[in-house]
Enzyme design. Structure first.
Site, mmCIF file in Angstrom:
data_model
loop_
_atom_site.group_PDB
_atom_site.id
_atom_site.type_symbol
_atom_site.label_atom_id
_atom_site.label_comp_id
_atom_site.label_asym_id
_atom_site.label_seq_id
_atom_site.Cartn_x
_atom_site.Cartn_y
_atom_site.Cartn_z
ATOM 1 N N HIS A 54 -153.412 145.637 24.940
ATOM 2 C CA HIS A 54 -154.812 145.173 24.866
ATOM 3 C C HIS A 54 -154.893 143.675 25.148
ATOM 4 O O HIS A 54 -153.870 142.996 25.250
ATOM 5 C CB HIS A 54 -155.450 145.539 23.520
ATOM 6 N N HIS A 56 -155.905 140.924 23.557
ATOM 7 C CA HIS A 56 -155.741 139.809 22.615
ATOM 8 C C HIS A 56 -154.546 138.931 23.028
ATOM 9 O O HIS A 56 -153.532 139.434 23.501
ATOM 10 C CB HIS A 56 -155.570 140.310 21.178
ATOM 11 N N ASP A 58 -152.168 137.418 21.588
ATOM 12 C CA ASP A 58 -150.823 137.613 21.042
ATOM 13 C C ASP A 58 -150.137 138.856 21.620
ATOM 14 O O ASP A 58 -149.007 139.173 21.251
ATOM 15 C CB ASP A 58 -150.833 137.654 19.504
ATOM 16 N N HIS A 59 -150.817 139.530 22.551
ATOM 17 C CA HIS A 59 -150.231 140.670 23.271
ATOM 18 C C HIS A 59 -150.199 140.414 24.785
ATOM 19 O O HIS A 59 -149.217 140.723 25.445
ATOM 20 C CB HIS A 59 -151.012 141.957 22.949
ATOM 21 N N HIS A 112 -159.987 148.994 18.193
ATOM 22 C CA HIS A 112 -159.546 147.614 17.953
ATOM 23 C C HIS A 112 -160.047 146.756 19.114
ATOM 24 O O HIS A 112 -160.616 145.681 18.914
ATOM 25 C CB HIS A 112 -158.029 147.577 17.839
ATOM 26 N N ASP A 135 -152.143 147.544 18.623
ATOM 27 C CA ASP A 135 -152.823 147.326 17.339
ATOM 28 C C ASP A 135 -153.791 148.462 17.003
ATOM 29 O O ASP A 135 -154.745 148.270 16.245
ATOM 30 C CB ASP A 135 -153.582 145.987 17.365
ATOM 31 N N HIS A 174 -147.144 144.946 15.324
ATOM 32 C CA HIS A 174 -146.911 143.959 14.263
ATOM 33 C C HIS A 174 -146.074 144.537 13.132
ATOM 34 O O HIS A 174 -146.116 145.737 12.873
ATOM 35 C CB HIS A 174 -148.245 143.482 13.653
#
Length: 258
Positions: A54, A56, A58-59, A112, A135, A174
């Protein structure tokens, strides 16, 4: 099919997936590209694909950099998720392959984010299948409903992912397992599977080891969000339907200060 965990940032995981016959590799959510490339080199792997779950940061935040460092690498991401650096957009049901033996199926698992993709991988007959859930599904938990509804998360977890073979290994985005299980105990205090998994997870973390992967079969035993279809779980949270229970459990988790 071999999967290597690559811890990134504070509690993220990237994963290197290796087709052992050809030594070709795919990397899931390479937020720290240099680290990922280092692990690939140590294992003699030629990186071919990026699978982004996705948008975001941090991905997807390492996608542009990994394209610079590995010319020609293909970057896959959800067609409606606006993934940074994406070269190839995928939709639900799209199929890819890696090396000689690995088949990759894209599963749209929204909520999400609206275009979130989980990647279901199968290898040789003796390999357990694996699903990379970003996530959407965590060990004993699920992602916050940032861009979707309880109806969508129910479909993603309890229909799409729950229908995968029980032995499918779950690799999520995570390391949230201990906290998720502590919360799960507040929903189902008498569920022995939760307390067993929690004591195991605490030992893993104390030894500096990951708690991932779980399996789809395990998640159906201890993940309150995947158990929202069960009348006894609905009753615990004072609800009458799976979607209502899922919404309520997410609300409780959002307000939980464990």
């Amino acid at each position: 099919m071999k999967v290597i965990h690559i811890p990134c940032l504070e509690d993220n995981y990237s994963y290197l997936v290796i087709d052992e016959n050809t030594k070709q590799g795919a990397v899931v959510d390479p937020v720290e590209p240099e680290k990922v490339i280092g692990v690939a080199k140590e294992n003699g792997v030629e990186l071919k694909l990026v699978l982004t779950t996705h948008h975001h940061w941090d991905h997807a935040g390492g996608n542009e950099k990994i394209k610079e460092l590995v010319p020609g690498i293909k970057v896959y991401g959800g067609s409606i998720d606006n993934v940074k650096g994406c070269t190839n957009k995928v939709e639900n049901g799209d199929k890819l392959s890696l090396g000689a033996d690995i088949n990759i199926l894209s599963l749209h698992t929204p909520c999400h984010t609206k275009g979130h993709i989980s990647y279901y991988l199968t290898g040789k007959e003796e390999d357990d299948p694996a699903v990379f859930t970003g996530d959407t599904l965590f060990v004993a938990g699920c992602g916050k409903f940032f861009e979707g509804t309880a109806e969508q998360m129910h479909e993603s977890l309890c229909v799409t992912l729950a229908s995968l073979p029980k032995q499918t290994k779950v690799y999520c985005g995570h390391e949230y397992t201990v906290k998720n299980l502590q919360f799960a105990q507040t929903v189902e205090p008498e569920n022995a599977k939760i307390s067993q998994k929690l004591s195991w997870a605490q030992q893993q973390r104390q030894s500096g080891l990951p708690t991932i992967p779980s399996t789809i079969g395990e998640e159906l035993e201890f993940n309150p969000f995947m158990r929202a279809d069960l009348p006894e779980v609905q009753e615990k949270v004072g609800c009458k339907s799976p979607v209502e229970a899922l919404r309520k459990i997410r609300e409780l988790k959002d307000n939980w200060r464990g």
